[in-house]
Design a protein around this motif. Sequence first.
Motif, mmCIF file in Angstrom:
data_model
loop_
_atom_site.group_PDB
_atom_site.id
_atom_site.type_symbol
_atom_site.label_atom_id
_atom_site.label_comp_id
_atom_site.label_asym_id
_atom_site.label_seq_id
_atom_site.Cartn_x
_atom_site.Cartn_y
_atom_site.Cartn_z
ATOM 1 N N ARG A 396 0.836 -1.207 0.000
ATOM 2 C CA ARG A 396 0.000 0.000 0.000
ATOM 3 C C ARG A 396 0.869 1.255 0.000
ATOM 4 N N ARG A 397 1.875 1.271 0.838
ATOM 5 C CA ARG A 397 2.719 2.455 0.933
ATOM 6 C C ARG A 397 3.400 2.751 -0.407
ATOM 7 N N LYS A 398 3.784 1.719 -1.109
ATOM 8 C CA LYS A 398 4.478 1.900 -2.382
ATOM 9 C C LYS A 398 3.601 2.574 -3.424
ATOM 10 N N ASN A 399 2.293 2.385 -3.325
ATOM 11 C CA ASN A 399 1.378 2.868 -4.361
ATOM 12 C C ASN A 399 0.557 4.089 -3.966
ATOM 13 N N LEU A 400 0.753 4.618 -2.754
ATOM 14 C CA LEU A 400 -0.031 5.759 -2.300
ATOM 15 C C LEU A 400 0.279 7.019 -3.102
ATOM 16 N N ILE A 401 -0.747 7.826 -3.312
ATOM 17 C CA ILE A 401 -0.569 9.161 -3.895
ATOM 18 C C ILE A 401 0.233 9.998 -2.898
ATOM 19 N N PRO A 402 1.360 10.609 -3.296
ATOM 20 C CA PRO A 402 2.178 11.360 -2.327
ATOM 21 C C PRO A 402 1.527 12.671 -1.910
ATOM 22 N N ALA A 403 1.887 13.118 -0.726
ATOM 23 C CA ALA A 403 1.311 14.358 -0.190
ATOM 24 C C ALA A 403 1.629 15.555 -1.076
ATOM 25 N N THR A 404 2.765 15.498 -1.775
ATOM 26 C CA THR A 404 3.163 16.627 -2.627
ATOM 27 C C THR A 404 2.319 16.740 -3.897
ATOM 28 N N ALA A 405 1.480 15.729 -4.169
ATOM 29 C CA ALA A 405 0.707 15.721 -5.422
ATOM 30 C C ALA A 405 -0.632 16.432 -5.297
ATOM 31 N N PHE A 406 -1.024 16.847 -4.075
ATOM 32 C CA PHE A 406 -2.352 17.440 -3.899
ATOM 33 C C PHE A 406 -2.343 18.915 -4.242
ATOM 34 N N PRO A 407 -3.433 19.430 -4.812
ATOM 35 C CA PRO A 407 -4.649 18.717 -5.230
ATOM 36 C C PRO A 407 -4.344 17.773 -6.388
ATOM 37 N N TYR A 408 -4.961 16.593 -6.349
ATOM 38 C CA TYR A 408 -4.599 15.502 -7.258
ATOM 39 C C TYR A 408 -5.781 15.156 -8.148
ATOM 40 N N ARG A 409 -5.521 15.093 -9.443
ATOM 41 C CA ARG A 409 -6.564 14.726 -10.397
ATOM 42 C C ARG A 409 -6.418 13.241 -10.736
ATOM 43 N N THR A 410 -7.453 12.461 -10.449
ATOM 44 C CA THR A 410 -7.413 11.032 -10.728
ATOM 45 C C THR A 410 -7.670 10.792 -12.224
ATOM 46 N N THR A 412 -9.884 9.157 -13.541
ATOM 47 C CA THR A 412 -11.320 9.117 -13.808
ATOM 48 C C THR A 412 -11.984 10.481 -13.645
ATOM 49 N N GLY A 413 -11.201 11.507 -13.283
ATOM 50 C CA GLY A 413 -11.732 12.866 -13.209
ATOM 51 C C GLY A 413 -11.909 13.422 -11.818
ATOM 52 N N GLY A 414 -11.686 12.619 -10.788
ATOM 53 C CA GLY A 414 -11.828 13.126 -9.426
ATOM 54 C C GLY A 414 -10.756 14.143 -9.094
ATOM 55 N N LEU A 415 -11.115 15.137 -8.289
ATOM 56 C CA LEU A 415 -10.151 16.136 -7.832
ATOM 57 C C LEU A 415 -10.006 15.999 -6.316
ATOM 58 N N TYR A 416 -9.000 15.258 -5.898
ATOM 59 C CA TYR A 416 -8.736 15.094 -4.472
ATOM 60 C C TYR A 416 -8.175 16.416 -3.957
ATOM 61 N N ASP A 417 -8.936 17.074 -3.088
ATOM 62 C CA ASP A 417 -8.612 18.453 -2.732
ATOM 63 C C ASP A 417 -7.414 18.584 -1.804
ATOM 64 N N SER A 418 -7.229 17.667 -0.872
ATOM 65 C CA SER A 418 -6.099 17.761 0.052
ATOM 66 C C SER A 418 -5.901 16.409 0.713
ATOM 67 N N GLY A 419 -4.733 16.220 1.316
ATOM 68 C CA GLY A 419 -4.503 14.974 2.029
ATOM 69 C C GLY A 419 -3.028 14.686 2.237
ATOM 70 N N ASP A 420 -2.775 13.838 3.224
ATOM 71 C CA ASP A 420 -1.446 13.266 3.446
ATOM 72 C C ASP A 420 -1.690 11.811 3.811
ATOM 73 N N TYR A 421 -1.794 10.979 2.784
ATOM 74 C CA TYR A 421 -2.211 9.599 2.993
ATOM 75 C C TYR A 421 -1.171 8.804 3.771
ATOM 76 N N GLU A 422 0.110 9.053 3.509
ATOM 77 C CA GLU A 422 1.146 8.291 4.202
ATOM 78 C C GLU A 422 1.165 8.629 5.688
ATOM 79 N N ALA A 423 0.988 9.910 6.024
ATOM 80 C CA ALA A 423 0.969 10.293 7.441
ATOM 81 C C ALA A 423 -0.223 9.678 8.160
ATOM 82 N N THR A 424 -1.364 9.597 7.468
ATOM 83 C CA THR A 424 -2.556 8.999 8.067
ATOM 84 C C THR A 424 -2.350 7.511 8.280
ATOM 85 N N LEU A 425 -1.753 6.830 7.309
ATOM 86 C CA LEU A 425 -1.439 5.412 7.466
ATOM 87 C C LEU A 425 -0.467 5.198 8.616
#
Length: 810
Positions: A396-410, A412-425
């Motif tokens: 999972r850690r290897k494939n996570l969207i990095p915190a530096t990528a936000f806001p992130y466009r998926t 499929t068109g999603g706009l992930y507005d903010s996040g730090d997925y690795e810190a949350t994990l």
Amino acid sequence: MMSPESTRERWIGRPVKRVEDHRLLTGRGTYIDDHPPVANVHAAAIVRSPHAHARILGYDVSAALAMPGVVGVITGADVAASTKPFGVGVTAPVHYYCAATDKARFVGEPVAVVVAKNRYLAEDAAEAVVVHYEPLPAVVDPERALEPDAPVLHETVGTNLAGNRRLVYGDPDRAFAEAEVVIRERFRFPKYASTPIETYGVIARWDGLDGVLTVWSNFMGPFIMHPLVARVLGLPENRLRFIVPPDIGGSFGIKSSIYPYMALIGLAAMKTGVAVKWIEDRREHLLASSSGTDRVAYRELAARRDGTILGMRYRWIDNVGGYIRSPEPGCSFRPTGNFVGPYAFQHLEVDASVVMTNKSLTGPNRGYACGHLYFETEGMIDRLAATLGMDPVAVRRKNLIPATAFPYRTPTGGLYDSGDYEATLDRALEHADYAGLRRRQVEARAAGRWFGIGVALAVDPSVSNMGYVATALDPQFRAKPEYLPKSGAMDAATVKVDPLGRVTAIMATTPQGQGHQTVVSQIIADELGLRPEDVTVVDEMDTFTRVWSISSGTYSSRFGSVGAGAAALAARKLRAKLVDYAAHLMEVPVEQVEFRDGTARMKGGQGPSYTVKDLAGRAHWNATSMPEGMEQGLQATAVFGFSVAGAVDAQDRVNSSNTYGFIAEVMAVEIDRATAAVTIDKYVTVHDAGTIINPMIAEGQIYGGALHGLGGAMFEELAYDDDGQLLTGTFMDYLVPTASEAPTIDIAHVVSPSPLTPLGSKGLGESSSMTVPAVLANAVSDALAPLGVRITQLPITPSRLWHLIEDAKT
């Protein structure tokens, strides 16, 4: 966008006690059954089909009409003659009416309504209604329903396939061709519901002189159903009035599907000329209200040997029951923007089929389609880890969207507005002592015990963009000049000040127990420098008196972002007006005045100052003291919406939600070797929902979501026999988790404020309902890994698990 600096402690972020609880705990709540809006209200009893599939040959209502107190009987023939079918979200010619007209297509489908002076008389008379049926073969399995010789439910469609879309993002064929590892699996997700304490309820009154139909109901929205119902009944939209009481006894998505009954009881009122009240009983609710879809899913994952995910293929067969109805096929497309979850792969293929069978109908259920999505995705991640001999966390850690990528466009068109997925994990692993759990597992296995650890991650979408529903339509259809694109998500709030400086906020967010009044009072208290007890919040929907849109209501965890945002913006507009007014009284430019701690004062601290109370008294009692050009009175209305909620584009990309949180969960379980009973040893859940307005309410939402997800993962299933008869029509058979089954939950938060909302807040209400099925299945699979058992079907009942274990042993 935040409020000015203040020396006073802020109310946002504090566990303020719920103001709603004073009336609710003393029995003074106002629910739909407490509403007798007019005198001489009559009762309705609904006659329901005992057959899963049967042609309706005729009706005999003479005996019922002759019974004391009966004022009318409305049959399916009346429905066909007096109403139109509901609009559906696919191009297939499915004719869905508020009652069966030609055929009954599931057990419990309404076929007639009896109206009498009271419920006792109505129920007795309903038993005297005779409906003549020609029973037909039934089909309940969605894969069987697609076979050439399967019974066809809708002859006008010619097939049981209501719709199919193949969506391609990136180049999945190349990803699979280049893959070093390919994993395949089949999953089954159960049909289960919400079972709120309060069932459906509708009261309808027809005013023939004004031509207005008023419908009181515990409808949660979305209010796109208002124009749908108006069209069905042949009414102009400004002649159909929806009123929602202050209190709704829970919903969790299920009451968004009450709208066919609003049309049916409305028609009964129009036909009989009396006000009609219908309160659903529990068996009716389990039999015929709404549920999430059951799904058969086929998944493929392409990866490198180092654990990098290259792409995925999804094939879904979603079972919507006897008819597809709005907002379906949201069961397939609601999470389009977050189809990839928190992972960075760019290549994806989705083949989504929506199938009709002789089961009850479906609609939103807490975590709408995301529980299905993550049960499959997170299961595939664990299978990849096992194949590669890697720890599930490492993959999972290897494939996570990095915190530096936000806001992130998926892709499929999603706009992930903010996040730090690795810190949350990391926070979840730390709280769970993941390394310690793995050591315990080694010791348990050495002792012959079945002890497992599951991990699940999920992007938590909230505030759905109404435009996502168009993903079900081909781009060629959407490109037609007559097609009206759909998009958006908005809400409104009004804030006004009385002569003594106290504030009233007017909302229309149809709360179902979430604590909206408390949260809004905290927000406005902060914005205006007051205390929450200085703010009265009125939260009732009335389409004749409130500011609303088709997206209004509380669903898709939208209140914490869009409802709260509207309240904050309205308070800020009012605050700006107070500053302008104070500057006029001080005879200084407005730039020299600031508003802090509930007082307008000179920025330098010299000269006069005016509290909210001072300004309110002057404005109300001496209206001409307000400056020329300023609207008299102290009130402000604001509408908050999202500019990122666009329509589906030609490549089937859409930002299907407006804010995206994140969830990381770790669960440890032990399985009894004799009974196969699953015991949850540890459960840690960490959420990033942006700014937390009230942590106590947030914790309650997380607990509720977790228990809802646990129900679908371990207990709940609307089960049918091969003839379409419901086998779980009471709480003796349909098991829901109680306080005794509730695990202890270790809850933590990571905060990455959304840049799109006035307060930085995101949704939280669905939360762990979408992750518990995944994390529990992964934990059980991990416990039974020595036997080679992998969970592919829910719920994980002891009997089902016992059979899996015995099969593995032999």
